[in-house]
Design a protein around this motif. Structure first.
Motif, PDB file in Angstrom:
ATOM      1  N   ASN A 325      44.253  29.307  32.800  1.00 45.82           N
ATOM      2  CA  ASN A 325      45.330  28.829  30.949  1.00 45.82           C
ATOM      3  C   ASN A 325      43.243  29.908  30.369  1.00 45.82           C
ATOM      4  O   ASN A 325      41.929  30.170  31.420  1.00 45.82           O
ATOM      5  CB  ASN A 325      44.632  28.088  30.561  1.00 45.82           C
ATOM      6  CG  ASN A 325      45.798  26.777  31.007  1.00 45.82           C
ATOM      7  OD1 ASN A 325      46.855  27.828  31.127  1.00 45.82           O
ATOM      8  ND2 ASN A 325      46.032  25.498  30.690  1.00 45.82           N
ATOM      9  N   VAL A 326      44.365  30.940  29.611  1.00 43.03           N
ATOM     10  CA  VAL A 326      42.869  32.229  29.368  1.00 43.03           C
ATOM     11  C   VAL A 326      42.679  31.402  27.682  1.00 43.03           C
ATOM     12  O   VAL A 326      43.003  30.664  26.715  1.00 43.03           O
ATOM     13  CB  VAL A 326      43.155  32.791  29.530  1.00 43.03           C
ATOM     14  CG1 VAL A 326      43.073  33.519  30.798  1.00 43.03           C
ATOM     15  CG2 VAL A 326      44.426  33.660  28.821  1.00 43.03           C
ATOM     16  N   GLN A 327      40.874  31.937  27.041  1.00 37.96           N
ATOM     17  CA  GLN A 327      40.587  31.628  26.616  1.00 37.96           C
ATOM     18  C   GLN A 327      40.935  32.437  24.832  1.00 37.96           C
ATOM     19  O   GLN A 327      41.129  33.554  24.487  1.00 37.96           O
ATOM     20  CB  GLN A 327      38.836  31.085  25.887  1.00 37.96           C
ATOM     21  CG  GLN A 327      38.445  30.312  24.797  1.00 37.96           C
ATOM     22  CD  GLN A 327      38.932  29.310  24.024  1.00 37.96           C
ATOM     23  OE1 GLN A 327      39.147  28.757  25.259  1.00 37.96           O
ATOM     24  NE2 GLN A 327      38.861  29.155  23.197  1.00 37.96           N
ATOM     25  N   ASP A 328      41.782  31.495  24.194  1.00 40.85           N
ATOM     26  CA  ASP A 328      42.259  32.482  23.328  1.00 40.85           C
ATOM     27  C   ASP A 328      42.356  31.579  22.147  1.00 40.85           C
ATOM     28  O   ASP A 328      43.665  31.279  21.953  1.00 40.85           O
ATOM     29  CB  ASP A 328      43.467  33.418  23.337  1.00 40.85           C
ATOM     30  CG  ASP A 328      44.082  34.495  21.991  1.00 40.85           C
ATOM     31  OD1 ASP A 328      43.860  34.435  21.155  1.00 40.85           O
ATOM     32  OD2 ASP A 328      45.968  34.492  22.525  1.00 40.85           O
ATOM     33  N   THR A 329      41.174  31.734  20.881  1.00 38.01           N
ATOM     34  CA  THR A 329      41.223  31.057  19.844  1.00 38.01           C
ATOM     35  C   THR A 329      42.271  31.081  18.757  1.00 38.01           C
ATOM     36  O   THR A 329      42.681  30.250  18.610  1.00 38.01           O
ATOM     37  CB  THR A 329      39.860  30.290  19.273  1.00 38.01           C
ATOM     38  OG1 THR A 329      38.481  30.176  20.001  1.00 38.01           O
ATOM     39  CG2 THR A 329      39.423  29.807  17.940  1.00 38.01           C
ATOM     40  N   ASP A 330      42.625  31.715  18.085  1.00 34.54           N
ATOM     41  CA  ASP A 330      43.440  32.448  17.062  1.00 34.54           C
ATOM     42  C   ASP A 330      44.674  32.422  17.228  1.00 34.54           C
ATOM     43  O   ASP A 330      45.459  33.143  17.019  1.00 34.54           O
ATOM     44  CB  ASP A 330      42.888  33.738  16.352  1.00 34.54           C
ATOM     45  CG  ASP A 330      42.531  34.458  17.114  1.00 34.54           C
ATOM     46  OD1 ASP A 330      42.959  35.100  18.162  1.00 34.54           O
ATOM     47  OD2 ASP A 330      41.913  35.686  16.201  1.00 34.54           O
ATOM     48  N   SER A 331      45.276  32.697  18.932  1.00 36.20           N
ATOM     49  CA  SER A 331      45.970  32.501  19.772  1.00 36.20           C
ATOM     50  C   SER A 331      47.068  33.756  19.432  1.00 36.20           C
ATOM     51  O   SER A 331      48.542  34.357  19.012  1.00 36.20           O
ATOM     52  CB  SER A 331      47.425  31.206  18.986  1.00 36.20           C
ATOM     53  OG  SER A 331      46.516  30.447  19.307  1.00 36.20           O
ATOM     54  N   ASP A 332      46.409  35.039  19.009  1.00 36.09           N
ATOM     55  CA  ASP A 332      47.022  36.428  18.661  1.00 36.09           C
ATOM     56  C   ASP A 332      47.025  36.965  19.991  1.00 36.09           C
ATOM     57  O   ASP A 332      47.466  38.663  19.859  1.00 36.09           O
ATOM     58  CB  ASP A 332      46.005  37.002  17.959  1.00 36.09           C
ATOM     59  CG  ASP A 332      44.725  37.440  18.368  1.00 36.09           C
ATOM     60  OD1 ASP A 332      44.220  36.867  19.891  1.00 36.09           O
ATOM     61  OD2 ASP A 332      43.580  37.625  17.928  1.00 36.09           O
ATOM     62  N   GLY A 333      47.235  36.424  21.716  1.00 39.85           N
ATOM     63  CA  GLY A 333      47.261  37.373  22.992  1.00 39.85           C
ATOM     64  C   GLY A 333      45.439  37.568  23.455  1.00 39.85           C
ATOM     65  O   GLY A 333      45.882  38.343  23.700  1.00 39.85           O
ATOM     66  N   LEU A 334      44.830  37.948  22.629  1.00 44.34           N
ATOM     67  CA  LEU A 334      43.450  38.735  22.147  1.00 44.34           C
ATOM     68  C   LEU A 334      42.298  37.253  22.907  1.00 44.34           C
ATOM     69  O   LEU A 334      42.153  37.101  22.180  1.00 44.34           O
ATOM     70  CB  LEU A 334      43.260  39.905  21.683  1.00 44.34           C
ATOM     71  CG  LEU A 334      44.054  40.909  20.851  1.00 44.34           C
ATOM     72  CD1 LEU A 334      43.401  41.559  19.644  1.00 44.34           C
ATOM     73  CD2 LEU A 334      44.070  41.134  22.016  1.00 44.34           C
ATOM     74  N   LEU A 335      42.384  37.684  24.100  1.00 42.85           N
ATOM     75  CA  LEU A 335      40.973  36.561  24.513  1.00 42.85           C
ATOM     76  C   LEU A 335      39.878  36.927  23.516  1.00 42.85           C
ATOM     77  O   LEU A 335      39.634  38.200  22.541  1.00 42.85           O
ATOM     78  CB  LEU A 335      40.419  36.765  26.491  1.00 42.85           C
ATOM     79  CG  LEU A 335      41.578  35.893  27.028  1.00 42.85           C
ATOM     80  CD1 LEU A 335      43.118  36.805  26.873  1.00 42.85           C
ATOM     81  CD2 LEU A 335      41.057  36.658  28.564  1.00 42.85           C
ATOM     82  N   ASP A 336      39.223  35.618  22.912  1.00 41.21           N
ATOM     83  CA  ASP A 336      37.903  35.029  22.679  1.00 41.21           C
ATOM     84  C   ASP A 336      36.818  36.656  23.263  1.00 41.21           C
ATOM     85  O   ASP A 336      36.099  37.339  22.802  1.00 41.21           O
ATOM     86  CB  ASP A 336      37.182  34.260  22.834  1.00 41.21           C
ATOM     87  CG  ASP A 336      38.012  33.866  21.393  1.00 41.21           C
ATOM     88  OD1 ASP A 336      39.059  33.474  21.768  1.00 41.21           O
ATOM     89  OD2 ASP A 336      38.053  32.319  22.319  1.00 41.21           O
TER      90      ASP A 336
END
Length: 702
Positions: A325-336
């Motif tokens: 799993n990878v970190q993407d706070t706003d769930s836009d497919g772009l990692l933080d």
């Protein structure tokens, strides 16, 4: 008819693309004996299944049973991940499928192998990966000098069947592989199928967390004097609770070999799943393993190390696949980490085949360490707390052709319309259209600054010109270009060499001179940018009975990252928009095709029916290029809010908004029979709203 809320499931943007990378691997740090191959970011994962081919020489036939790709119970917010034998379950979308196999060869050069996948109708050629001179293991547990362990890979995605209801490829089932080596002395060891899938569920985009799946492959033989020590990067930023998994594809593991001692660790620790002590025991059959286990990574980890120590044993590795799993706070497919620090990739140099170039490991970094070559998303406006969509746009231009000269660049006003529509829903659009003054310095908040722009590339239509001998679209042959989807599109995007006769359709004949085009879409954008090409026409059959390509407005991946806007056959008496479209046509079509990228269809969650009057969205053909009319008579572009009530056909009217019946703010438009009392025959449509020909004897429609 109930209409679905479009904006409720636009994210995350799960695009199947080669990975870019993040911070951990520095150029001077060795990655280990296996090579970085690919990475995918998906709301899904990977699965594997393998079979032993031991004892088969020269040729081999094997059976692989794979039944672990899950299904969903969607669509809808309450959809979940379910077994595929559940009634009304929807299959996952398989986006990658690679077949790995290992062989022992005595030839000085790789013998390679041709093969078939699920029957003779599906032939493939192999690609040898890794060092060619890796000593093979002998039966006594030592390496032998008389043979080489070689690893091969084949992309078999195109051979997987398509579920026509869900329009996705599926992999579950029994698969038969047949391999024939270039040398009769070849001893096959085993084969494993690796499948990457994504769960696409309209109405519930967060049905599964965003994961990174990374591939390293090659050939390496480990012994008691030299075990495996492999560093793997390319997943950028593990999330808290990574729930990581790993599969090691290995030859020569033997059951009952109690003198062998194998110890597997990840980052120095013992993984929680499987049997880390003596894990390679020929579990898939004699001498073959695809051992899979679970482990956890520290939050924000960007690389991992896996080691296997051997005592009194010899094993040959073919590939390691891992996911987290990878970190993407706003769930836009772009990692933080991309949105705060940018990203950089140097893919390195693989040590495959017979090349003499020394291998160079990849580097994954941020703009902090690679300012000159990084993709600086923060400077382009990225925000880890606000959903962002980045898009590079290139276009075609016609000069000195039989048709009037024109250029397909999108009008700034059209881009502003799209940007404003997303902004109204809390989503930031970012268009890379190059450094032209047409876009720069015009006050638009949606244009990426020129200092960071790579788009706005112009392709001459004459470079992919339709001629009588290549596409047979007479009498217009030689007057304009057409592009096949996606063969011709990929040529423009990726700069592949191509045969112009083959660019118009996947079945084109390579019977003319090969031409090369430059790569327009940079490798380090593949996980963060959509790519849009404003072209002239699509190589597709016209719905009318004419030898012309269809005047289709565009096409796109669903879901995915590629789209094409093609208004070249949309003629107009207004010279400024002839063959290029008006502002509204450009804006509506661009947002329509982007909607397909985001997994919207012409009927919301479903592809059918099209042209529903109470589905007020640019995804609806009724509203795509004519706009959505508000109470003041202004035309807008938008997706559906999903708030309107069902309609009765007895009360349809275009004179007032649906809001009088429900909560929707746009007026209704519908495709209906011609009213002979008020409408002229010249207003009658030649085709249905969907573009299909009217049935013989059907009443005229407007």
């Amino acid at each position: 008819m109930n209409v679905r809320h479009a904006f409720s499931y636009l994210f995350p943007r799960a695009i199947a693309v080669v990975c870019l990378g993040f911070l951990a691997l520095q150029g001077a740090q060795a990655q280990g004996p296996l090579n970085y191959f690919k990475n995918y970011f998906v709301t899904g994962d990977y699965v594997v299944s393998g079979a032993s081919l031991s004892g088969k020489n020269g040729s081999a036939t094997g059976t692989i049973n794979l039944n672990s790709v899950p299904c969903t119970s969607g669509p809808g917010f309450f959809a979940g991940v379910v077994p595929c034998n559940q009634q009304n379950s929807q299959p996952a979308d398989v986006i990658a499928a690679f077949l790995y196999w290992q062989a022992i060869e005595t030839t000085s050069r790789p013998a390679y192998a041709s093969g078939t996948f699920d029957g003779t109708a599906n032939p493939f050629l192999s690609v040898q990966v890794g060092n060619t001179n890796v000593a093979a293991c002998g039966s006594n547990g030592n390496t032998q000098s008389s043979g080489w362990a070689r690893v091969y890979r084949a992309d078999v995605l195109r051979f997987l069947p398509v579920n026509t209801t869900a329009d996705v490829r599926v992999a579950n089932g029994t698969h038969t592989i047949q391999l024939t080596s270039g040398s009769t002395a070849t001893q096959f060891v085993g084969a494993t199928l690796v499948v990457v899938y994504r769960l696409v569920t309209p109405g519930n985009p967060r049905i599964a967390p965003l994961r990174s799946v990374i591939f390293y492959d090659g050939a390496f033989t480990g012994t008691s004097s030299l075990g495996l020590n492999q560093t793997m990067g390319g997943f950028y930023q593990a999330s808290n609770g990574s729930n990581a998994t790993m599969t090691q594809i290995v030859g020569n593991g033997q059951s009952g070999n109690h003198s062998a001692q194998q110890t597997l660790t990840v980052n120095g620790g013992t993984p929680s799943g499987g049997t880390p002590n003596n894990p390679f025991i020929g579990a898939q059959g004699p001498n073959w393993d695809n051992f899979t286990f679970s482990f956890n990574l520290a939050p924000n980890a960007s690389s991992l190390d896996t080691e296997v120590d051997l005592k009194q044993d010899c094993l040959t590795w073919a590939a390691i696949v891992a996911s987290t799993n990878v970190q993407d706070t706003d769930s836009d497919g772009l990692l933080d980490i991309w949105e705060t620090s940018g990203l950089n990739l140097t893919p390195g140099v693989r040590n495959d085949g017979l090349q003499s170039t020394l291998p160079v490991p990849p580097t994954f970094g941020t703009c902090v360490t690679n300012a000159a070559t990084c993709l600086n998303l923060p400077k382009m406006g990225a925000n880890p707390l606000v959903p962002d969509i980045f898009m590079q746009i290139d276009w075609m231009q016609s000069q000195n052709l039989a048709n009037p000269n024109h250029i397909h660049n999108p009008q700034l006003a059209a881009l502003n319309m799209v940007g404003a529509a997303f902004k109204a829903h809390g989503i930031n659009m970012h268009f890379d259209v190059g450094g032209s003054s047409t876009y720069q310095g015009q006050g638009s908040p949606y244009i990426i600054p020129a200092a960071y722009a790579q788009g706005g590339n112009v392709i001459q239509e004459s470079s992919v010109l339709c001629t009588a001998s290549t596409c047979n679209f007479s009498p217009e042959a030689g007057q304009y270009s057409v592009l096949g989807w996606k063969t011709g599109f990929d040529v423009i995007k990726n700069g592949d060499s191509y045969y112009p006769c083959a660019i118009y359709s996947p079945a084109g004949s390579p019977s003319c001179t090969q031409i090369g085009l430059p790569q327009l879409f940079a490798t380090n954008r593949k996980d963060s940018f959509h790519y849009a090409l404003f072209a002239h026409a699509i190589a597709a059959t016209s719905p009318l009975s004419t030898p012309l390509p269809a005047s289709i407005s565009g096409v796109a991946d669903r879901p995915g990252g590629d789209l094409m806007v093609t208004l070249g056959l949309w003629r107009s008496d207004i010279a400024s928009i002839d063959q290029v479209g008006s502002v509204l046509e450009q804006a509506g079509t661009l947002m329509h095709e982007l909607g397909h990228n985001l997994d919207l269809s012409h009927g919301g969650w479903n592809s059918e029916p099209t042209c529903m009057p109470d589905y007020p969205s640019v995804m609806n053909y009724l509203y795509q290029t004519r706009g959505l009319t508000d109470a003041s008579g202004n035309e807008n572009i938008d997706y559906s809010y999903g708030l309107e009530l069902p309609l009765s056909e007895d009360f349809l009217s275009s004179s007032f908004p649906i809001a009088l019946f429900g909560i929707q703010k746009y007026r209704v438009r519908y495709f209906g029979p011609l009213n002979n009392a008020t409408d002229s025959q010249g207003q009658a449509s030649q085709v249905y709203c969907s573009g299909a020909l009217l049935n013989p004897g059907a009443p005229p429609y407007i």
